[in-house]
Scaffold this motif. Structure first.
Motif, PDB file in Angstrom:
ATOM      1  N   ARG A 109       0.832  -1.209   0.000  1.00 38.23           N
ATOM      2  CA  ARG A 109       0.000   0.000   0.000  1.00 38.23           C
ATOM      3  C   ARG A 109       0.866   1.259   0.000  1.00 38.23           C
ATOM      4  O   ARG A 109       0.541   2.253  -0.658  1.00 38.23           O
ATOM      5  N   GLU A 110       1.969   1.221   0.731  1.00 44.20           N
ATOM      6  CA  GLU A 110       2.879   2.364   0.743  1.00 44.20           C
ATOM      7  C   GLU A 110       3.479   2.577  -0.641  1.00 44.20           C
ATOM      8  O   GLU A 110       3.621   3.722  -1.098  1.00 44.20           O
ATOM      9  N   MET A 111       3.802   1.472  -1.325  1.00 42.46           N
ATOM     10  CA  MET A 111       4.379   1.593  -2.654  1.00 42.46           C
ATOM     11  C   MET A 111       3.351   2.103  -3.651  1.00 42.46           C
ATOM     12  O   MET A 111       3.659   2.927  -4.523  1.00 42.46           O
ATOM     13  N   LEU A 112       2.115   1.645  -3.544  1.00 36.24           N
ATOM     14  CA  LEU A 112       1.061   2.139  -4.430  1.00 36.24           C
ATOM     15  C   LEU A 112       0.819   3.626  -4.203  1.00 36.24           C
ATOM     16  O   LEU A 112       0.567   4.376  -5.160  1.00 36.24           O
ATOM     17  N   ALA A 113       0.910   4.058  -2.954  1.00 34.78           N
ATOM     18  CA  ALA A 113       0.783   5.492  -2.683  1.00 34.78           C
ATOM     19  C   ALA A 113       1.922   6.263  -3.334  1.00 34.78           C
ATOM     20  O   ALA A 113       1.727   7.357  -3.870  1.00 34.78           O
TER      21      ALA A 113
END
Length: 232
Positions: A109-113
């Motif tokens: 999720r952090e990478m998608l953000a």
């Protein structure tokens, strides 16, 4: 070699940590094959590939461990259509690298953000634009924190209006110090972000140098001919 055809021959290339190296050249010049060799998707007939001093082309090497350190993104997005964007990014960390599900999902999720897709985590790939799908593919490669990113014509399958968002992401990665080797036909992008541009011809690096030198003052006649056909 592919059969009797020599695809890469006497090719010598150094990439420093934090450097962005751009490969240019005509179709069949060896750009994609070189990237595939660096990710061990092709087997070398001769020569060595060193990553932080380790010979990763040694047949005894753990291929999965190498690929965790060397991410690659292709022209085609290669996302699993039946999985959500989040599941596509989480798949390798959980299945291949055996990371705990909760930790892998948080990191995904952090990478998608980071790539501007936080609100698309639960969407299926076919609900995304081409540019969004390519950014998801880049997030999938980045999630393992690779030491080296390889990108093979990642904008060539996109409509012109979608190219900008992917190139913007690559500029951000370059600014953040990601070590990258990428093949591209986007010469303006190459000029603006590359530390070094390499012109490949017949499986060799025929000429290389800083963008200003190679684009404005190419030495080799074949490089001059190639660039003369482009609008720079």
């Amino acid at each position: 070699m592919f059969g009797a055809q020599v695809v890469l021959d006497d090719l010598d290339l150094d990439v420093e940590q934090g450097e962005c190296v751009v490969l240019i050249g005509g179709s069949g010049s060896g750009k994609s094959t070189l990237l595939r060799c660096l990710n061990l998707l092709e087997t070398l007939d001769d020569g060595r590939i060193l990553l932080d001093g380790e010979d990763i082309s040694d047949p005894r090497v753990d291929v999965d461990a190498v690929r965790a350190r060397v991410g690659i993104v292709f022209q085609a997005f290669n996302l699993f259509p039946h999985l959500s964007v989040l599941e596509n990014v989480v798949l390798a960390p959980v299945r291949v690298h055996k990371r705990p599900r909760a930790a892998a999902e948080q990191q995904a999720r952090e990478m998608l953000a980071r790539v501007g897709l936080a609100d698309k985590a639960d969407a299926r790939p076919d609900a995304l634009s081409g540019g969004q799908q390519q950014r998801a593919a880049i997030a999938r490669a980045l999630v393992n924190a690779p030491a080296l990113m390889l990108l093979d014509e990642v904008t060539s399958a996109l409509d012109p209006e979608l190219v900008h968002e992917v190139l913007t992401l690559l500029r951000d990665l370059r600014r953040d110090g990601m070590t990258m080797v990428l093949a591209t036909h986007e010469m303006g992008f190459a000029r603006s972000v590359a530390d070094k541009v390499c012109f490949l011809h017949d499986g060799r690096v025929l000429e290389q140098g800083p963008p200003a030198q190679l684009f404005d003052h190419p030495r080799e006649p074949r490089t001059q001919e190639f660039l003369s056909r482009l609008q720079l």
